[in-house]
Design an enzyme around this catalytic site. Sequence first.
Site, PDB file in Angstrom:
ATOM      1  N   TYR A   1      54.943  68.254  86.733  1.00  0.00           N
ATOM      2  CA  TYR A   1      55.503  69.598  86.683  1.00  0.00           C
ATOM      3  C   TYR A   1      56.257  69.738  85.368  1.00  0.00           C
ATOM      4  O   TYR A   1      56.489  68.758  84.655  1.00  0.00           O
ATOM      5  CB  TYR A   1      56.443  69.860  87.865  1.00  0.00           C
ATOM      6  CG  TYR A   1      57.597  68.907  87.934  1.00  0.00           C
ATOM      7  CD1 TYR A   1      57.483  67.719  88.661  1.00  0.00           C
ATOM      8  CD2 TYR A   1      58.786  69.156  87.250  1.00  0.00           C
ATOM      9  CE1 TYR A   1      58.524  66.823  88.701  1.00  0.00           C
ATOM     10  CE2 TYR A   1      59.835  68.259  87.293  1.00  0.00           C
ATOM     11  CZ  TYR A   1      59.698  67.098  88.022  1.00  0.00           C
ATOM     12  OH  TYR A   1      60.732  66.203  88.044  1.00  0.00           O
TER      13      TYR A   1
ATOM     14  N   GLY B   1      42.705  59.104  89.761  1.00  0.00           N
ATOM     15  CA  GLY B   1      43.662  58.033  89.467  1.00  0.00           C
ATOM     16  C   GLY B   1      43.642  56.999  90.579  1.00  0.00           C
ATOM     17  O   GLY B   1      43.261  57.303  91.723  1.00  0.00           O
TER      18      GLY B   1
ATOM     19  N   MET C   1      50.050  66.712  89.964  1.00  0.00           N
ATOM     20  CA  MET C   1      51.330  66.216  90.498  1.00  0.00           C
ATOM     21  C   MET C   1      52.449  66.309  89.475  1.00  0.00           C
ATOM     22  O   MET C   1      53.614  66.165  89.811  1.00  0.00           O
ATOM     23  CB  MET C   1      51.183  64.767  90.961  1.00  0.00           C
ATOM     24  CG  MET C   1      50.334  64.628  92.203  1.00  0.00           C
ATOM     25  SD  MET C   1      50.556  62.966  92.856  1.00  0.00           S
ATOM     26  CE  MET C   1      49.136  62.871  93.913  1.00  0.00           C
TER      27      MET C   1
ATOM     28  N   LYS D   1      39.439  49.487  89.899  1.00  0.00           N
ATOM     29  CA  LYS D   1      40.707  49.801  90.575  1.00  0.00           C
ATOM     30  C   LYS D   1      40.485  50.793  91.719  1.00  0.00           C
ATOM     31  O   LYS D   1      41.157  50.731  92.750  1.00  0.00           O
ATOM     32  CB  LYS D   1      41.722  50.348  89.569  1.00  0.00           C
ATOM     33  CG  LYS D   1      42.437  49.222  88.817  1.00  0.00           C
ATOM     34  CD  LYS D   1      43.212  49.712  87.622  1.00  0.00           C
ATOM     35  CE  LYS D   1      44.457  50.489  87.972  1.00  0.00           C
ATOM     36  NZ  LYS D   1      45.160  50.925  86.722  1.00  0.00           N
TER      37      LYS D   1
ATOM     38  N   GLY E   1      46.407  54.523  90.569  1.00  0.00           N
ATOM     39  CA  GLY E   1      47.687  53.835  90.361  1.00  0.00           C
ATOM     40  C   GLY E   1      48.636  54.120  91.513  1.00  0.00           C
ATOM     41  O   GLY E   1      48.217  54.574  92.587  1.00  0.00           O
TER      42      GLY E   1
ATOM     43  N   SER F   1      66.529  64.069  85.894  1.00  0.00           N
ATOM     44  CA  SER F   1      66.107  64.209  87.293  1.00  0.00           C
ATOM     45  C   SER F   1      66.625  65.516  87.896  1.00  0.00           C
ATOM     46  O   SER F   1      67.783  65.887  87.709  1.00  0.00           O
ATOM     47  CB  SER F   1      66.638  63.037  88.119  1.00  0.00           C
ATOM     48  OG  SER F   1      66.409  63.281  89.490  1.00  0.00           O
TER      49      SER F   1
ATOM     50  N   LYS G   1      59.834  52.054  92.178  1.00  0.00           N
ATOM     51  CA  LYS G   1      59.306  52.249  93.536  1.00  0.00           C
ATOM     52  C   LYS G   1      58.782  50.955  94.150  1.00  0.00           C
ATOM     53  O   LYS G   1      58.858  50.767  95.357  1.00  0.00           O
ATOM     54  CB  LYS G   1      58.228  53.346  93.541  1.00  0.00           C
ATOM     55  CG  LYS G   1      58.827  54.730  93.289  1.00  0.00           C
ATOM     56  CD  LYS G   1      57.801  55.834  93.422  1.00  0.00           C
ATOM     57  CE  LYS G   1      58.444  57.170  93.053  1.00  0.00           C
ATOM     58  NZ  LYS G   1      57.509  58.296  93.212  1.00  0.00           N
TER      59      LYS G   1
HETATM   60  P1  ATR Z   1      51.198  55.695  88.390  1.00  0.00           P
HETATM   61  O1  ATR Z   1      52.050  54.741  89.137  1.00  0.00           O
HETATM   62  O2  ATR Z   1      51.916  56.889  87.833  1.00  0.00           O
HETATM   63  O3  ATR Z   1      49.984  56.108  89.157  1.00  0.00           O
HETATM   64  P2  ATR Z   1      49.765  53.741  86.829  1.00  0.00           P
HETATM   65  O4  ATR Z   1      49.770  52.770  87.945  1.00  0.00           O
HETATM   66  O5  ATR Z   1      50.018  53.289  85.438  1.00  0.00           O
HETATM   67  O6  ATR Z   1      50.772  54.926  87.063  1.00  0.00           O
HETATM   68  O7  ATR Z   1      48.352  54.478  86.878  1.00  0.00           O
HETATM   69  C1  ATR Z   1      47.994  55.455  85.971  1.00  0.00           C
HETATM   70  C2  ATR Z   1      46.670  56.047  86.416  1.00  0.00           C
HETATM   71  O8  ATR Z   1      46.325  57.123  85.530  1.00  0.00           O
HETATM   72  C3  ATR Z   1      45.527  55.064  86.371  1.00  0.00           C
HETATM   73  O9  ATR Z   1      44.652  55.355  87.441  1.00  0.00           O
HETATM   74  C4  ATR Z   1      44.861  55.382  85.022  1.00  0.00           C
HETATM   75  O10 ATR Z   1      43.499  55.060  84.950  1.00  0.00           O
HETATM   76  P3  ATR Z   1      43.032  53.530  84.614  1.00  0.00           P
HETATM   77  O11 ATR Z   1      43.300  52.734  85.836  1.00  0.00           O
HETATM   78  O12 ATR Z   1      41.599  53.647  84.319  1.00  0.00           O
HETATM   79  O13 ATR Z   1      43.864  53.123  83.428  1.00  0.00           O
HETATM   80  C5  ATR Z   1      45.041  56.872  84.995  1.00  0.00           C
HETATM   81  N1  ATR Z   1      44.965  57.466  83.650  1.00  0.00           N
HETATM   82  C6  ATR Z   1      45.892  57.416  82.667  1.00  0.00           C
HETATM   83  N2  ATR Z   1      45.500  58.125  81.596  1.00  0.00           N
HETATM   84  C7  ATR Z   1      44.280  58.652  81.897  1.00  0.00           C
HETATM   85  C8  ATR Z   1      43.352  59.479  81.188  1.00  0.00           C
HETATM   86  N3  ATR Z   1      43.595  59.926  79.966  1.00  0.00           N
HETATM   87  N4  ATR Z   1      42.209  59.820  81.821  1.00  0.00           N
HETATM   88  C9  ATR Z   1      41.959  59.380  83.085  1.00  0.00           C
HETATM   89  N5  ATR Z   1      42.803  58.591  83.800  1.00  0.00           N
HETATM   90  C10 ATR Z   1      43.942  58.225  83.222  1.00  0.00           C
END
Ligand code: ATR
Length: 269
Positions: A216, A127, A214, A155, A129, A15, A66
């Site tokens: 880095y 995304g 997002m 989602k 998530g 971190s 979180k």
């Molecule tokens: P975080 O809390 O970091 O957002 P998460 O809740 O696991 O983590 O969500 C990961 C996100 O990245 C999700 O929206 C996932 O898409 P899905 O819901 O379809 O799984 C997205 N994601 C992960 N790998 C991906 C990839 N290779 N291409 C597109 N989206 C991806």
Amino acid sequence: MTDKYAVIGNPIAHSKSPQIHAMFAQQTGQDISYEAILSPPDGFAATVERLRKEGYKGCSITVPFKFGAFLAATRLSECAQAAKAVNTLKFDDHTVFGDNTDGVGLVRDIENNLGFPLKGLRVLLMGAGGATYGTVLPLLDAGVELNVVNRTLDKAQQLGKAFTARGRIAVFGYTGLDGKTFDCVINATSSGLSGEMPPLPRDIFAPGALAYDMMYGRETPFMKFAREQGAAIVSDGLGMLVEQAAESFYIWRGVRPDTAPVIAALRLP
Ligand code: ATR
């Protein structure tokens, strides 16, 4: 007496938060300590309780706690409530206040550091998530026309519904983006972690567009794609990391640190 703060996560060794807050404290003359604390995956609530008992004034929360921090808070900001995720806890005698400064950090980095005013722009957030939920309200508050795309369309639809009271969000699956262009495309997926590229169509960037990841620490496939596709500005999320920390520092101390020298120091090889 020195006020104690910490960042809690798992893993936590890498971190940058202790370094960032040490620079903020030195710059503003605030007498604080700030350490990194590794919590066992199933021991987050106990870790928070211990810190409170030991007189800590607050903490930053990172992966994977979180949502645990959201549950631990007795009072929540609107942003934390909407995101169901907390990255900042502030302890008072009787309350545990939870906020989420990720979205404010993102918007400040884009507008202030990258000089890219967002009002009225077509923004595509990739995304659906936790990272996306944390940034939706500050983006809506910045006056953008918000679009969310996710591999799993369902989602994205749920996310759109969750924010209907606060603004309109257009949601898409990746194939639904064909022929569309955006002024700003933000990668809030975890795809970069595995070196993958979300299935974005070509020609997604409008002239002068910003591509923001997002993540880095390394050039992600999305950033490489954006350069190849002629995005005018391509940025990683280091500035967002510093800006979200600055907002947390402000919540705790009531003082706003100058983020530019801190971002510059972290960029040094
Ligand atoms: P975080 O809390 O970091 O957002 P998460 O809740 O696991 O983590 O969500 C990961 C996100 O990245 C999700 O929206 C996932 O898409 P899905 O819901 O379809 O799984 C997205 N994601 C992960 N790998 C991906 C990839 N290779 N291409 C597109 N989206 C991806």
